[in-house]
Write an enzyme that holds these catalytic residues in place. Structure first.
Site, PDB file in Angstrom:
ATOM      1  N   CYS A 118      49.754  49.054  41.160  1.00 45.74           N
ATOM      2  CA  CYS A 118      48.541  48.498  41.772  1.00 45.74           C
ATOM      3  C   CYS A 118      48.294  49.235  43.080  1.00 45.74           C
ATOM      4  O   CYS A 118      49.124  49.170  43.999  1.00 45.74           O
ATOM      5  CB  CYS A 118      48.695  46.998  42.008  1.00 45.74           C
ATOM      6  SG  CYS A 118      47.234  46.233  42.761  1.00 45.74           S
ATOM      7  N   GLY A 119      47.162  49.932  43.177  1.00 44.30           N
ATOM      8  CA  GLY A 119      46.876  50.746  44.352  1.00 44.30           C
ATOM      9  C   GLY A 119      46.554  49.923  45.580  1.00 44.30           C
ATOM     10  O   GLY A 119      47.156  50.114  46.648  1.00 44.30           O
ATOM     11  N   HIS A 120      45.601  48.989  45.448  1.00 48.92           N
ATOM     12  CA  HIS A 120      45.270  48.172  46.623  1.00 48.92           C
ATOM     13  C   HIS A 120      46.470  47.309  47.010  1.00 48.92           C
ATOM     14  O   HIS A 120      46.728  47.081  48.198  1.00 48.92           O
ATOM     15  CB  HIS A 120      44.016  47.316  46.350  1.00 48.92           C
ATOM     16  CG  HIS A 120      44.291  45.907  45.984  1.00 48.92           C
ATOM     17  ND1 HIS A 120      44.526  45.514  44.674  1.00 48.92           N
ATOM     18  CD2 HIS A 120      44.402  44.778  46.745  1.00 48.92           C
ATOM     19  CE1 HIS A 120      44.754  44.211  44.653  1.00 48.92           C
ATOM     20  NE2 HIS A 120      44.681  43.737  45.884  1.00 48.92           N
ATOM     21  N   ASP A 149      37.187  43.530  41.472  1.00 44.26           N
ATOM     22  CA  ASP A 149      37.937  44.017  42.625  1.00 44.26           C
ATOM     23  C   ASP A 149      37.000  44.202  43.814  1.00 44.26           C
ATOM     24  O   ASP A 149      35.975  44.868  43.711  1.00 44.26           O
ATOM     25  CB  ASP A 149      38.618  45.337  42.269  1.00 44.26           C
ATOM     26  CG  ASP A 149      39.783  45.668  43.182  1.00 44.26           C
ATOM     27  OD1 ASP A 149      39.725  45.319  44.373  1.00 44.26           O
ATOM     28  OD2 ASP A 149      40.746  46.296  42.704  1.00 44.26           O
ATOM     29  N   CYS A 179      39.659  49.864  44.316  1.00 40.55           N
ATOM     30  CA  CYS A 179      40.688  49.882  43.268  1.00 40.55           C
ATOM     31  C   CYS A 179      41.439  51.211  43.257  1.00 40.55           C
ATOM     32  O   CYS A 179      40.878  52.249  42.900  1.00 40.55           O
ATOM     33  CB  CYS A 179      40.099  49.593  41.894  1.00 40.55           C
ATOM     34  SG  CYS A 179      41.355  49.409  40.608  1.00 40.55           S
ATOM     35  N   GLY A 180      42.714  51.164  43.626  1.00 35.45           N
ATOM     36  CA  GLY A 180      43.502  52.386  43.734  1.00 35.45           C
ATOM     37  C   GLY A 180      43.815  53.045  42.413  1.00 35.45           C
ATOM     38  O   GLY A 180      43.607  54.253  42.238  1.00 35.45           O
ATOM     39  N   THR A 181      44.312  52.273  41.443  1.00 35.98           N
ATOM     40  CA  THR A 181      44.615  52.884  40.147  1.00 35.98           C
ATOM     41  C   THR A 181      43.326  53.218  39.405  1.00 35.98           C
ATOM     42  O   THR A 181      43.275  54.179  38.635  1.00 35.98           O
ATOM     43  CB  THR A 181      45.511  51.965  39.294  1.00 35.98           C
ATOM     44  OG1 THR A 181      44.924  50.665  39.182  1.00 35.98           O
ATOM     45  CG2 THR A 181      46.898  51.833  39.912  1.00 35.98           C
TER      46      THR A 181
END
Length: 333
Positions: free
Chosen positions: A90-92, A249, A253-255
């Site tokens: 999870c990026g964030h 989101d 969203c990082g991913t």
């Protein structure tokens, strides 16, 4: 009957919530974080549902639990929990977790300004900028991302047939770009995107197979990424990422940004060292970059990085009481 206590540090990354469980997490068996994730899902998923869903959480809630690393090249391990399950990455959540863990002294990096995270998806390298006690910016170098499939057809409620590309950036994303039956995310309400997304996801998972070639436990499409023209003058693109059952989101969203960069790179629109600034539905930005080309089981891939910021909002001691009929949480249909 017992009352289970969890000490949490709450915050948000570019608008999307992060709940870091700093105390009360269970001991997990396994020699890798993917194995520990499986143990958590088998025996302790009630912790995730209790902390993420109502009445202690909400549809957008996302969190993490810290563990000792399972590999010698990492400083700390992270298990990601949210309403949609235990994501491999999870990026964030990473940006928020690192920010709060450093500020609260929950982890001591071997090298100041750098941190290696052991996640179920693999090693995630971190660089962070600190001003006194505060972490102002976090850049994560993500796991390799790649375009998985192009032009998959699916029937969308109200819109009719549409085509999507599917890319992996730590999770599998269906990317919806402008086409005959879809114009721009700004032309539809968030409620419409939330209504259509779970139907699209279910139909895509029923019709097609999504299997990471090296990680057998990553075997389903989990997110829908609706694209749009940017509004922020610095941004290259805008998105609304759907996850869980009813969540959009609030961060870029990082991913999802990683998956989007992998898709664009595969189509020749991004190359190593190119920047990609992604705008969220509320206008916050992630600064993406293609670090280098890579391969995943013979597939062309990229190594993406994402930079963003997070802020801590407070401390939260949460009880999950076995006497409570809603101990394990609930979600309204």
């Amino acid at each position: 009957m017992a009352r289970h206590s969890f000490f949490c540090v709450d915050g948000h990354t570019c608008g999307n919530p992060v709940r870091l469980v700093a105390g009360g997490g269970p001991n997990l068996n396994g020699s890798t974080m993917m194995e520990k994730r499986a143990h958590f899902l088998a025996e302790y998923d009630w912790i995730r549902t209790g902390l993420m869903f109502e009445p202690r959480g909400h549809d957008m809630m996302s969190g993490s639990i810290l563990y000792p690393p399972t590999r010698p090249d990492c400083d700390v391990a992270v298990l990601f929990i949210e309403t949609s399950g235990c994501l491999p990455m999870c990026g964030h959540g990473t940006i928020g977790t690192v920010t709060m863990a450093i500020e609260q002294g929950l982890v001591t990096p071997k090298t100041p300004g750098k941190l290696n995270l052991d996640t179920p998806a693999g090693l995630v390298a971190i660089e962070y900028e600190q001003d006194g006690q505060y972490v102002e910016r976090v850049r994560l170098t993500n796991v390799p991302a790649f375009l998985y499939a192009e032009g998959l057809e699916v029937e969308c409620p109200d819109l009719g047939p549409i085509k999507v590309d599917v890319a992996y950036g730590g999770n599998f994303y269906a990317i919806v770009e402008p086409q005959e039956n879809y114009t721009d995310m700004d032309d539809y309400s968030a409620l419409q995107l939330i209504a259509w997304s779970p139907v699209l996801r279910q139909r895509l998972n029923e019709k097609y197979k999504f299997q990471h070639p090296e990680l057998p436990d990553i075997n389903r499409l989990s997110h829908i990424l609706w694209t749009g023209k940017p509004k922020h003058p610095q941004a290259h693109a805008r998105n609304a990422v759907f996850y869980g059952d009813k969540a959009i989101d609030r961060s870029p969203c990082g991913t999802g940004t990683s998956a989007r960069m992998a898709q664009l790179a595969a189509k020749g629109k991004l190359k190593p060292c190119d920047e990609f600034i992604h705008e969220s539905i509320i206008g916050s930005l992630f600064h993406g970059r293609v670090e280098r080309a890579a391969e995943v089981a013979g597939r062309p891939a990229i190594v993406p990085s994402i930079a963003g910021w997070a802020r801590m909002t407070g401390y939260n001691t949460i009880f999950i009481d076995d006497r409570d009929p809603f101990a394990h949480g609930f979600s309204m249909a």
